[in-house]
Design a protein around this motif. Structure first.
Motif, PDB file in Angstrom:
ATOM      1  N   VAL A   1      43.429   3.093  -7.254  1.00 32.97           N
ATOM      2  CA  VAL A   1      44.823   3.399  -7.570  1.00 32.97           C
ATOM      3  C   VAL A   1      45.554   3.883  -6.327  1.00 32.97           C
ATOM      4  O   VAL A   1      46.676   3.455  -6.026  1.00 32.97           O
ATOM      5  CB  VAL A   1      44.913   4.450  -8.694  1.00 32.97           C
ATOM      6  CG1 VAL A   1      46.310   5.085  -8.749  1.00 32.97           C
ATOM      7  CG2 VAL A   1      44.581   3.827 -10.043  1.00 32.97           C
ATOM      8  N   GLN A   2      44.929   4.765  -5.578  1.00 32.79           N
ATOM      9  CA  GLN A   2      45.562   5.298  -4.372  1.00 32.79           C
ATOM     10  C   GLN A   2      45.788   4.216  -3.325  1.00 32.79           C
ATOM     11  O   GLN A   2      46.856   4.149  -2.700  1.00 32.79           O
ATOM     12  CB  GLN A   2      44.713   6.423  -3.798  1.00 32.79           C
ATOM     13  CG  GLN A   2      44.632   7.652  -4.691  1.00 32.79           C
ATOM     14  CD  GLN A   2      43.665   8.675  -4.144  1.00 32.79           C
ATOM     15  OE1 GLN A   2      43.947   9.339  -3.150  1.00 32.79           O
ATOM     16  NE2 GLN A   2      42.512   8.794  -4.784  1.00 32.79           N
ATOM     17  N   LYS A   3      44.790   3.355  -3.105  1.00 30.85           N
ATOM     18  CA  LYS A   3      44.934   2.287  -2.122  1.00 30.85           C
ATOM     19  C   LYS A   3      46.033   1.304  -2.530  1.00 30.85           C
ATOM     20  O   LYS A   3      46.862   0.899  -1.703  1.00 30.85           O
ATOM     21  CB  LYS A   3      43.602   1.546  -1.947  1.00 30.85           C
ATOM     22  CG  LYS A   3      42.547   2.332  -1.198  1.00 30.85           C
ATOM     23  CD  LYS A   3      41.264   1.526  -1.006  1.00 30.85           C
ATOM     24  CE  LYS A   3      41.442   0.361  -0.066  1.00 30.85           C
ATOM     25  NZ  LYS A   3      41.637   0.756   1.337  1.00 30.85           N
ATOM     26  N   LEU A   4      46.048   0.923  -3.784  1.00 33.80           N
ATOM     27  CA  LEU A   4      47.023  -0.047  -4.262  1.00 33.80           C
ATOM     28  C   LEU A   4      48.438   0.528  -4.274  1.00 33.80           C
ATOM     29  O   LEU A   4      49.405  -0.150  -3.901  1.00 33.80           O
ATOM     30  CB  LEU A   4      46.624  -0.524  -5.663  1.00 33.80           C
ATOM     31  CG  LEU A   4      45.310  -1.312  -5.737  1.00 33.80           C
ATOM     32  CD1 LEU A   4      44.816  -1.392  -7.169  1.00 33.80           C
ATOM     33  CD2 LEU A   4      45.475  -2.710  -5.150  1.00 33.80           C
ATOM     34  N   LEU A   5      48.565   1.777  -4.678  1.00 31.82           N
ATOM     35  CA  LEU A   5      49.883   2.412  -4.708  1.00 31.82           C
ATOM     36  C   LEU A   5      50.433   2.556  -3.292  1.00 31.82           C
ATOM     37  O   LEU A   5      51.614   2.293  -3.038  1.00 31.82           O
ATOM     38  CB  LEU A   5      49.792   3.780  -5.386  1.00 31.82           C
ATOM     39  CG  LEU A   5      51.126   4.461  -5.719  1.00 31.82           C
ATOM     40  CD1 LEU A   5      51.897   3.671  -6.769  1.00 31.82           C
ATOM     41  CD2 LEU A   5      50.892   5.894  -6.202  1.00 31.82           C
ATOM     42  N   ALA A   6      49.584   2.949  -2.353  1.00 27.86           N
ATOM     43  CA  ALA A   6      50.005   3.095  -0.955  1.00 27.86           C
ATOM     44  C   ALA A   6      50.429   1.758  -0.361  1.00 27.86           C
ATOM     45  O   ALA A   6      51.262   1.723   0.558  1.00 27.86           O
ATOM     46  CB  ALA A   6      48.881   3.709  -0.128  1.00 27.86           C
ATOM     47  N   ALA A   7      49.880   0.670  -0.894  1.00 29.01           N
ATOM     48  CA  ALA A   7      50.227  -0.666  -0.409  1.00 29.01           C
ATOM     49  C   ALA A   7      51.468  -1.225  -1.099  1.00 29.01           C
ATOM     50  O   ALA A   7      51.846  -2.374  -0.859  1.00 29.01           O
ATOM     51  CB  ALA A   7      49.047  -1.611  -0.628  1.00 29.01           C
ATOM     52  N   GLY A   8      52.103  -0.419  -1.943  1.00 24.88           N
ATOM     53  CA  GLY A   8      53.321  -0.843  -2.615  1.00 24.88           C
ATOM     54  C   GLY A   8      53.102  -1.749  -3.803  1.00 24.88           C
ATOM     55  O   GLY A   8      54.009  -2.468  -4.221  1.00 24.88           O
ATOM     56  N   LEU A   9      51.909  -1.690  -4.394  1.00 23.01           N
ATOM     57  CA  LEU A   9      51.563  -2.600  -5.479  1.00 23.01           C
ATOM     58  C   LEU A   9      51.658  -1.973  -6.865  1.00 23.01           C
ATOM     59  O   LEU A   9      51.219  -2.571  -7.841  1.00 23.01           O
ATOM     60  CB  LEU A   9      50.152  -3.142  -5.255  1.00 23.01           C
ATOM     61  CG  LEU A   9      50.004  -4.050  -4.031  1.00 23.01           C
ATOM     62  CD1 LEU A   9      48.543  -4.309  -3.724  1.00 23.01           C
ATOM     63  CD2 LEU A   9      50.742  -5.366  -4.255  1.00 23.01           C
ATOM     64  N   GLY A  10      52.235  -0.787  -6.977  1.00 21.79           N
ATOM     65  CA  GLY A  10      52.387  -0.148  -8.265  1.00 21.79           C
ATOM     66  C   GLY A  10      53.664   0.670  -8.312  1.00 21.79           C
ATOM     67  O   GLY A  10      54.178   1.089  -7.269  1.00 21.79           O
ATOM     68  N   SER A  11      54.171   0.892  -9.513  1.00 26.35           N
ATOM     69  CA  SER A  11      55.371   1.721  -9.668  1.00 26.35           C
ATOM     70  C   SER A  11      55.014   3.200  -9.723  1.00 26.35           C
ATOM     71  O   SER A  11      55.836   4.063  -9.392  1.00 26.35           O
ATOM     72  CB  SER A  11      56.124   1.329 -10.939  1.00 26.35           C
ATOM     73  OG  SER A  11      55.290   1.476 -12.089  1.00 26.35           O
ATOM     74  N   ALA A  12      53.796   3.509 -10.131  1.00 22.52           N
ATOM     75  CA  ALA A  12      53.291   4.884 -10.196  1.00 22.52           C
ATOM     76  C   ALA A  12      51.793   4.810 -10.377  1.00 22.52           C
ATOM     77  O   ALA A  12      51.251   3.767 -10.777  1.00 22.52           O
ATOM     78  CB  ALA A  12      53.933   5.660 -11.356  1.00 22.52           C
ATOM     79  N   GLY A  13      51.101   5.918 -10.089  1.00 20.68           N
ATOM     80  CA  GLY A  13      49.655   5.921 -10.212  1.00 20.68           C
ATOM     81  C   GLY A  13      49.130   7.201 -10.826  1.00 20.68           C
ATOM     82  O   GLY A  13      49.681   8.280 -10.597  1.00 20.68           O
ATOM     83  N   VAL A  14      48.064   7.064 -11.612  1.00 22.77           N
ATOM     84  CA  VAL A  14      47.352   8.201 -12.183  1.00 22.77           C
ATOM     85  C   VAL A  14      45.891   8.067 -11.761  1.00 22.77           C
ATOM     86  O   VAL A  14      45.213   7.105 -12.142  1.00 22.77           O
ATOM     87  CB  VAL A  14      47.459   8.242 -13.718  1.00 22.77           C
ATOM     88  CG1 VAL A  14      46.665   9.428 -14.271  1.00 22.77           C
ATOM     89  CG2 VAL A  14      48.918   8.311 -14.162  1.00 22.77           C
TER      90      VAL A  14
END
Length: 270
Positions: free
Chosen positions: A92-105
């Motif tokens: 989740v952290q890697k994908l969110l940092a790459a701009g691939l999610g609107s939010a992460g838990v």
């Protein structure tokens, strides 16, 4: 209707099958989300099949899993909410940092590069894999007692055994080696751009009795994000262990995540 629903991608960690997210998917669907519960690359579709084919995931590493979920997410119409447990929380952290999610838990997330605490309980939880270097290229299954220590220590033994029977599968050893040695590896796949200022909001959830990812590890990861102005929150559940996302108290965790998403304005309109 489906096109207007907020997508959410659930990402599991080591030793659990993707279908362990079933209850979460049903709850999120009832709240207006469009849930997706894809497994890791090569993961068979059922628990039974995964147990019969441990070689299907042998040798898979962090970069392989990240690329797999990246492809899944980019096929969606809109950036999804990302919810991950254990190693799923690292992804989740890697994908969110790459701009691939609107939010992460990130629920009890596996340690990323830069996290320094290494409690004894965590070492003991990882020993079934890390105790043998050959496991880097293998898939490894936990015994019922190992699952009890790493996942089910904060719940009754019979409940831990029930969860073991329902959801556990052999998992690749490589990600655990990659995370364990991240701070000694120059180009570690466990590295995350924690300074990213443009990513979506991120929530860490930790269990105070977790042996596999102790609370101190989650707090250390949360602290790494202090250089970023993007929203990074932490919620702690003192009496919960690593099974908090799938044991009988899972709804407390899920409802907390849903409430946080609504508060951040990234979920469906209420």
């Amino acid at each position: 209707m489906a096109a207007t629903r907020t997508p959410v991608v659930f990402i599991h960690g080591l030793w659990l099958h993707a279908t362990s997210w079933q209850a979460w998917a049903e709850l999120f669907a009832a709240r207006g989300y469009e849930p997706h519960t894809p497994g890791w690359p090569g993961e068979p579709e059922t628990v039974a099949a995964a147990r019969e084919q441990p070689e299907a995931v042998a040798g898979i590493g962090i970069d392989d899993v990240t690329a797999h979920y990246t492809e899944i997410i980019r096929a969606l119409d809109t950036p999804p909410v990302l919810v991950g447990h254990s190693f799923g929380g690292l992804f989740v952290q890697k994908l969110l940092a790459a701009g691939l999610g609107s939010a992460g838990v990130a629920i009890d997330p596996a340690q990323i590069k830069g996290v320094k605490p290494l409690p004894l309980a965590q070492l003991r939880s990882g020993f079934p894999v890390l105790g043998n270097p050959a496991n880097r290229k293998r898939s490894v299954a936990l015994t019922k007692s190992q699952f009890r220590y790493g996942f089910g220590n904060a719940i009754p033994a019979d409940e831990s055994d029930t969860l073991f029977d329902a959801w556990t599968i052999p998992s690749p050893g490589r990600p655990l080696f990659e995370a364990a040695f991240a701070n000694f590896t120059g180009n570690s796949p466990a590295a995350v751009d924690t300074a990213n200022a443009t990513r979506g909001p991120l929530l860490f959830i930790s269990g105070g009795k977790d042996h596999t990812v102790p609370d101190v590890v989650t707090r250390a990861a949360h602290k790494l994000y202090s250089a970023s102005p993007a929203v990074t929150d932490l919620r702690q559940f003192p009496d919960r262990g690593h099974s908090l996302a799938l044991d009988s108290g899972w709804t407390e965790i899920a409802e907390s995540a849903l409430e946080w998403l609504t508060a951040k304005g990234v979920g469906p309109a209420q």
